[in-house]
Write a protein that holds these residues in place. Sequence first.
Motif, PDB file in Angstrom:
ATOM      1  N   HIS A 254       0.813  -1.206   0.000  1.00 28.30           N
ATOM      2  CA  HIS A 254       0.000   0.000   0.000  1.00 28.30           C
ATOM      3  C   HIS A 254       0.854   1.268   0.000  1.00 28.30           C
ATOM      4  O   HIS A 254       0.651   2.181   0.809  1.00 28.30           O
ATOM      5  CB  HIS A 254      -0.959   0.008   1.182  1.00 28.30           C
ATOM      6  N   ALA A 255       1.851   1.277  -0.905  1.00 21.96           N
ATOM      7  CA  ALA A 255       2.707   2.454  -1.081  1.00 21.96           C
ATOM      8  C   ALA A 255       3.375   2.831   0.238  1.00 21.96           C
ATOM      9  O   ALA A 255       4.078   2.015   0.828  1.00 21.96           O
ATOM     10  CB  ALA A 255       1.906   3.609  -1.666  1.00 21.96           C
ATOM     11  N   ILE A 256       3.138   4.049   0.749  1.00 15.79           N
ATOM     12  CA  ILE A 256       3.846   4.519   1.941  1.00 15.79           C
ATOM     13  C   ILE A 256       3.211   4.047   3.240  1.00 15.79           C
ATOM     14  O   ILE A 256       3.656   4.428   4.324  1.00 15.79           O
ATOM     15  CB  ILE A 256       3.946   6.060   1.955  1.00 15.79           C
ATOM     16  N   PHE A 257       2.204   3.186   3.181  1.00 17.11           N
ATOM     17  CA  PHE A 257       1.578   2.692   4.411  1.00 17.11           C
ATOM     18  C   PHE A 257       2.541   1.806   5.198  1.00 17.11           C
ATOM     19  O   PHE A 257       2.655   1.916   6.413  1.00 17.11           O
ATOM     20  CB  PHE A 257       0.310   1.908   4.088  1.00 17.11           C
ATOM     21  N   ARG A 258       3.254   0.915   4.500  1.00 14.64           N
ATOM     22  CA  ARG A 258       4.202   0.033   5.196  1.00 14.64           C
ATOM     23  C   ARG A 258       5.497  -0.022   4.397  1.00 14.64           C
ATOM     24  O   ARG A 258       5.543  -0.597   3.306  1.00 14.64           O
ATOM     25  CB  ARG A 258       3.613  -1.370   5.376  1.00 14.64           C
ATOM     26  N   THR A 259       6.530   0.580   4.918  1.00 12.33           N
ATOM     27  CA  THR A 259       7.840   0.636   4.276  1.00 12.33           C
ATOM     28  C   THR A 259       8.917   0.382   5.331  1.00 12.33           C
ATOM     29  O   THR A 259       8.685   0.603   6.530  1.00 12.33           O
ATOM     30  CB  THR A 259       8.089   2.013   3.628  1.00 12.33           C
TER      31      THR A 259
END
Length: 565
Positions: A254-259
């Motif tokens: 989810h893109a920058i949700f979990r990095t």
Amino acid sequence: MSAMRHLLDLCKRRGFLFQSAEIHGGLRGAYDYGPLGVELKRNVSQEWWNSMVYQRSDVVGIDTAIITPPAVLKTSGHVDQFTDEMVDSRLSKERFRPDKAPALKLVDQDKVLPISAPDKVTAKVWEQDIRTQFAKGALITRKGKEILLQVERMEKDKIVLKRDNTSTTSEPTDLHIPYHGYVDPNSNSPFLTTSTRQLVDKTLHPSLTYLRPETAQGVFINYATVQRSHPHLKIPFGIAQIGKSFRNEIRLEHAIFRTPEFEQMELEFFVAPWQAEEQFESWRKFRMDWWKYYGRNHDRIRERPHAQDELAHYSSGCVDVEYLFPWGWGEVEGIANRGDFDLSKHSEATGIKLQYTDAILMQERQVREKATGVKETSVEVLAKERFTPHVVESSCGLNRAMLALMLDAMEVVDEQGKAIPFPGEGDNNNDANDTSIVSKGVRTIMKLHPRLAPVKVGIMPLISNNKDLVELCTGISQSLRQELQVNVSLETQSTTIGKRYYRMDEIGTPWCVTVDFESLQDRMVTIRERDTGEQRRVSAEEVVEIVRDGLRLHPRGSSSTSNQQ
């Protein structure tokens, strides 16, 4: 098109968010923030800081080092409690946590082991690797992106594959593949390495340091230093910090949700033990009020108390603030009662007492003792004079907050300004919604709170190449920048005013100011509000005051004072 896909397309097109190193093929889980993204991120963090530090007299800030010595994280419990075993897939070369990985999936009455490659070319390469390295002589077929291995039987700790009788290899008839109860989460491949964590730690130990997994420990190890340098701070008081943290995420999604690299906005609020529960409840309400102040859709924000088996090793109570993302509820902030675990552990490890002394209570006791001639030894009295503070923590993910606030603010409307639900939202047919969102006349409005908007005002001349109009626009822009220190965009594209308005709506600009030929005579300009589309004529000098008032925490004339603070 889903809301998330629509947002990511907008972010890339307008300069909010880019895949990092995209020209080199990109780096999974890494993102760069463009000119608008960095402004929005800065505004979100500034509003958090304003609420948590500037609007209070009992909180100060700190900025601690990212690189952390092992002793700190060993003491905090991270090394023992949160050091995850890691395994590599021999096919995809992806690394993952075995404790979170799925079990093996078999099909065709448990006789076929399917391995899914990302594409047909990769499938062909993987098939060759299996045939020549990992399962020589096995009966293997390939169908599109899937590699199919025939299974003879499953045993407790191994998979026995069928042999290809047409093969000329001299390998044994039974092919035994080690199986420990998990496979590559993305491909279903059982061809894995053994755990790498212990080997890596042993190799690096002589020079080992860590990238911090949270900003909190930097606050705890500086507790005594801050207290000494700011003696006016009395319990309860807090130390706030915004900074980057790093974690080995097994599923980047989810893109920058979990990095693996992310920014945290954290507050450690130090309280007396008997104040902890009351302060925990107070901070729960305070933080929910903050989210409701900057969010539009209050039904998409909720509290979720942790069950006992969810609590971190240090916590006696925790509540997550969750936002309803397109894929479901997701955590954006946690409020936890950490007890005295952290300060006690660091005190034990270093021999330095990380306590709080109430000088007023101590002086009062000493006066009583002098008056009575009796030394007070009551444990209850002394415990209130000197104690190890308990901690109530607010930990908010800046990247997640930005994503949630953008999704919450984004609205797609038709030519009449009526909101169009995304697929899965509302009562309309999903396919019809999908078509309508990309149809002619449909546009996006980013209804961000004005204080969060990356561009506060768009200034535009009616005719973009008219020198006199551009000069007046430049003067208004300079006044806004100098008086309010805000980001202003001078819109001089060779397109209609309407299209320029819509471009500003799309990035969340609260106000647009148009300068026309009448403005050259009477210095009256047209100011347009993003959310209502309302336009009115005001003097060029009034623009600064209108914007100033709109950027107040509670603008003059507002019907309510909102929930903030």
